[in-house]
Design an enzyme around this catalytic site. Sequence first.
Site, PDB file in Angstrom:
ATOM      1  N   SER A  14      12.558  10.755  -2.148  1.00 51.73           N
ATOM      2  CA  SER A  14      12.235  10.331  -3.512  1.00 51.73           C
ATOM      3  C   SER A  14      10.742  10.416  -3.826  1.00 51.73           C
ATOM      4  O   SER A  14      10.205   9.593  -4.559  1.00 51.73           O
ATOM      5  CB  SER A  14      12.722   8.893  -3.747  1.00 51.73           C
ATOM      6  OG  SER A  14      12.125   7.997  -2.807  1.00 51.73           O
ATOM      7  N   ALA A  17       8.347  15.712  -5.349  1.00 50.58           N
ATOM      8  CA  ALA A  17       9.180  16.913  -5.328  1.00 50.58           C
ATOM      9  C   ALA A  17      10.635  16.574  -5.638  1.00 50.58           C
ATOM     10  O   ALA A  17      11.277  17.214  -6.482  1.00 50.58           O
ATOM     11  CB  ALA A  17       9.069  17.606  -3.972  1.00 50.58           C
ATOM     12  N   ALA A  47      -0.890   9.125  -2.487  1.00 45.55           N
ATOM     13  CA  ALA A  47      -1.824  10.228  -2.747  1.00 45.55           C
ATOM     14  C   ALA A  47      -2.938   9.762  -3.660  1.00 45.55           C
ATOM     15  O   ALA A  47      -2.707   9.374  -4.800  1.00 45.55           O
ATOM     16  CB  ALA A  47      -1.075  11.401  -3.380  1.00 45.55           C
ATOM     17  N   GLN A  48      -4.166   9.792  -3.161  1.00 48.67           N
ATOM     18  CA  GLN A  48      -5.273   9.191  -3.882  1.00 48.67           C
ATOM     19  C   GLN A  48      -6.067  10.182  -4.733  1.00 48.67           C
ATOM     20  O   GLN A  48      -6.314   9.938  -5.912  1.00 48.67           O
ATOM     21  CB  GLN A  48      -6.235   8.516  -2.882  1.00 48.67           C
ATOM     22  CG  GLN A  48      -5.648   7.298  -2.207  1.00 48.67           C
ATOM     23  CD  GLN A  48      -6.690   6.568  -1.385  1.00 48.67           C
ATOM     24  OE1 GLN A  48      -7.888   6.798  -1.495  1.00 48.67           O
ATOM     25  NE2 GLN A  48      -6.224   5.672  -0.542  1.00 48.67           N
ATOM     26  N   GLY A  49      -6.492  11.279  -4.124  1.00 48.63           N
ATOM     27  CA  GLY A  49      -7.475  12.125  -4.804  1.00 48.63           C
ATOM     28  C   GLY A  49      -7.017  12.638  -6.150  1.00 48.63           C
ATOM     29  O   GLY A  49      -7.657  12.449  -7.171  1.00 48.63           O
ATOM     30  N   GLU A 116     -13.475  18.027  -4.953  1.00 52.92           N
ATOM     31  CA  GLU A 116     -13.247  17.581  -3.588  1.00 52.92           C
ATOM     32  C   GLU A 116     -13.650  18.670  -2.605  1.00 52.92           C
ATOM     33  O   GLU A 116     -13.951  19.805  -3.002  1.00 52.92           O
ATOM     34  CB  GLU A 116     -11.775  17.186  -3.399  1.00 52.92           C
ATOM     35  CG  GLU A 116     -11.360  16.029  -4.300  1.00 52.92           C
ATOM     36  CD  GLU A 116      -9.915  15.617  -4.127  1.00 52.92           C
ATOM     37  OE1 GLU A 116      -9.249  16.177  -3.237  1.00 52.92           O
ATOM     38  OE2 GLU A 116      -9.448  14.741  -4.874  1.00 52.92           O
ATOM     39  N   HIS A 247      -6.768  13.595   8.288  1.00 60.10           N
ATOM     40  CA  HIS A 247      -7.718  13.255   7.225  1.00 60.10           C
ATOM     41  C   HIS A 247      -8.977  12.696   7.879  1.00 60.10           C
ATOM     42  O   HIS A 247      -8.893  11.844   8.767  1.00 60.10           O
ATOM     43  CB  HIS A 247      -7.119  12.232   6.257  1.00 60.10           C
ATOM     44  CG  HIS A 247      -7.868  12.157   4.969  1.00 60.10           C
ATOM     45  ND1 HIS A 247      -9.110  11.558   4.874  1.00 60.10           N
ATOM     46  CD2 HIS A 247      -7.581  12.639   3.738  1.00 60.10           C
ATOM     47  CE1 HIS A 247      -9.533  11.666   3.617  1.00 60.10           C
ATOM     48  NE2 HIS A 247      -8.631  12.318   2.914  1.00 60.10           N
ATOM     49  N   ARG A 293     -11.407  19.903   5.339  1.00 57.32           N
ATOM     50  CA  ARG A 293     -11.017  18.737   6.128  1.00 57.32           C
ATOM     51  C   ARG A 293     -10.999  18.996   7.633  1.00 57.32           C
ATOM     52  O   ARG A 293     -11.349  18.115   8.422  1.00 57.32           O
ATOM     53  CB  ARG A 293      -9.627  18.258   5.680  1.00 57.32           C
ATOM     54  CG  ARG A 293      -9.640  17.627   4.310  1.00 57.32           C
ATOM     55  CD  ARG A 293      -8.253  17.216   3.882  1.00 57.32           C
ATOM     56  NE  ARG A 293      -8.299  16.517   2.612  1.00 57.32           N
ATOM     57  CZ  ARG A 293      -7.226  16.047   1.983  1.00 57.32           C
ATOM     58  NH1 ARG A 293      -6.032  16.238   2.507  1.00 57.32           N
ATOM     59  NH2 ARG A 293      -7.344  15.414   0.826  1.00 57.32           N
ATOM     60  N   HIS A 354      -2.556  13.047   8.769  1.00 52.32           N
ATOM     61  CA  HIS A 354      -2.433  12.908   7.320  1.00 52.32           C
ATOM     62  C   HIS A 354      -1.396  13.820   6.689  1.00 52.32           C
ATOM     63  O   HIS A 354      -0.618  13.392   5.836  1.00 52.32           O
ATOM     64  CB  HIS A 354      -3.798  13.179   6.688  1.00 52.32           C
ATOM     65  CG  HIS A 354      -3.829  13.056   5.199  1.00 52.32           C
ATOM     66  ND1 HIS A 354      -3.472  11.896   4.543  1.00 52.32           N
ATOM     67  CD2 HIS A 354      -4.177  13.947   4.226  1.00 52.32           C
ATOM     68  CE1 HIS A 354      -3.605  12.071   3.237  1.00 52.32           C
ATOM     69  NE2 HIS A 354      -4.010  13.309   3.015  1.00 52.32           N
ATOM     70  N   ARG A 389      -4.623  22.803   4.701  1.00 49.94           N
ATOM     71  CA  ARG A 389      -4.392  22.549   3.281  1.00 49.94           C
ATOM     72  C   ARG A 389      -5.693  22.228   2.554  1.00 49.94           C
ATOM     73  O   ARG A 389      -6.473  21.389   2.992  1.00 49.94           O
ATOM     74  CB  ARG A 389      -3.421  21.378   3.110  1.00 49.94           C
ATOM     75  CG  ARG A 389      -3.202  20.956   1.659  1.00 49.94           C
ATOM     76  CD  ARG A 389      -2.190  19.843   1.589  1.00 49.94           C
ATOM     77  NE  ARG A 389      -2.692  18.595   2.123  1.00 49.94           N
ATOM     78  CZ  ARG A 389      -3.262  17.626   1.393  1.00 49.94           C
ATOM     79  NH1 ARG A 389      -3.426  17.792   0.090  1.00 49.94           N
ATOM     80  NH2 ARG A 389      -3.663  16.508   1.963  1.00 49.94           N
ATOM     81  N   SER A 394      -1.430  19.629  -2.490  1.00 48.38           N
ATOM     82  CA  SER A 394      -0.080  19.233  -2.081  1.00 48.38           C
ATOM     83  C   SER A 394       0.778  18.806  -3.272  1.00 48.38           C
ATOM     84  O   SER A 394       1.932  19.236  -3.402  1.00 48.38           O
ATOM     85  CB  SER A 394      -0.140  18.107  -1.050  1.00 48.38           C
ATOM     86  OG  SER A 394      -0.933  17.036  -1.516  1.00 48.38           O
TER      87      SER A 394
END
Length: 551
Positions: A14, A17, A47-49, A116, A247, A293, A354, A389, A394
């Site tokens: 859930s 996607a 997911a923060q960024g 970023e 991360h 990263r 991460h 990534r 993502s």
Amino acid sequence: MSTEYSSDILIVGSGVAGLSLALKASRFARVTLVTKKNRIDSATNRAQGGVAAVLSGEDSVADHVHDTLVSGDGICHEDVVRMVVSEGPDRIRELADLGVRFQMQKNGSTFELGREGGHSARRVAHAAGVTGNADLTGREIERALLARVAAHPDIEVLENHMAVDLLIASRAGLAPPSEDRCLGAYVLNHQTDRVETCLAKVTVLCTGGCGKVYLYTTNPAIATGDGVAMAYRAGARIANLEFIQFHPTCFYNQEITGFLITEAVRGEGGILLNEAGQAFMQRHDPRGDLATRDIVARGIDAEMKQSGTACVYLDISHKAADFVRKRFPNIYETCLRGGVDITKEPIPVVPAAHYMCGGVQVDTWGQSSLSGLMALGETSCTGLHGANRLASNSLLEAVVYADRAARKLPEILAALHKLPVPGTVQPWKTGGAAVIDEGVLISRNWDDIRRQMWDYVGIVRRTKRLQLMRERLTTLRREIKTHFYDYLLTPDLVELRNLVVIAELIVCSAMWRKESRGLHYIRDYPNRDDGNFLRDSVLDKSNMADLLDSI
């Protein structure tokens, strides 16, 4: 058992996607969505960024493609990168139309964009500060999508239901191997402790990543690699699992564990410092704190090992306090609860597992190598991320592939309609299994896997450590197999079984790639080897029969 399908489309998971696909597929099909916890328990929710897309005239598709390819270190599928980047802007605007509250500029029609690590331009859309989610964009997207799903009469959501195994036609004796296909899944109902059979014409795995296979992770507790493990056992191809993204900056705090400090902090001017208060990232990469990263995580790892310290520090205190509190409200409040005022002092940080860049190998529509089985989001390996990534790609991948899967599904369903309805499907066999009364049997094995994966298959690897880990996992696998068939199933036991599969797939992928590329750094082979390894690593039952047959 009835030969009728429970639904046209069974979605497992859930996150963004799964929810996006459910909304679009429900326009033409019966949809059942199962989630092993509550609907809000997902990596999306953390997911923060933000979500990266070309939403400004000062940016271009070519630049976003270039940055993604550079980050992916040669393994990205360029056609996939161009497709996702090109389709991304429309999907972000679509999210806004669905009620996602993005931060806009004063004119109200232009996205306010952040930058970023690895990005050459400001292209990261993030949630509006008025929602309290300015640094929790995933949570804001989840909120909007969940509201739509909850109000939809044609989407059945089964919470606290955990998929145990995929239902495969040939294994059920309903089709020869040459005509094999997925017919749904066996699902454990947490409330009744019974394993139910969910038949579906198409099954879509959206179960997220596998961060819990490592001791330290930013992932939620549910991230146990379930979708990849089930797909592998079913015979689908799995790719690139050696590329686990760590991360660089997880809050180092004894009371608040697994809290991610978004890359956007460095994008807004945050500086990494060692124990002596010295900036050190320039020694590791000309881009300094805005390197990708993989480089930043290795830089921090090297700094910690050289100095013998338990963490490094991320300093944003030189920026205006009001700006920091407004831009990063959740980080500010969480760190404050942990005793750190980020407007006045640096944040202690360490790397943590991460993101899983590999997964179930799929085509440009999200279809796996097994008929009737699709995979989206972090569970899939699309070719977008390659060996590393790019930040905030993502969520972009998830919404683009959910849209593409929804466009392809009518064709898939029409083709499956021509096939005969499967015969009687046998229910899950529990035999004379007993209730497990020794929780330590699970917790000890869980702890062994996570600690040893952290020590032997982490940011920097060695061949001897990988070989030792493979031997230990073989022993653990045999013990877990005994537990699995001797006791009635519990969610913990199902997750443990999946964890050992994921761990061994990661180790075997890492042992195959005898070079260092992107997120996979192995001291025995410190250089890239394009002549032999400029390609995906692929595992399936043809080259991992021992693992497949034993679980």
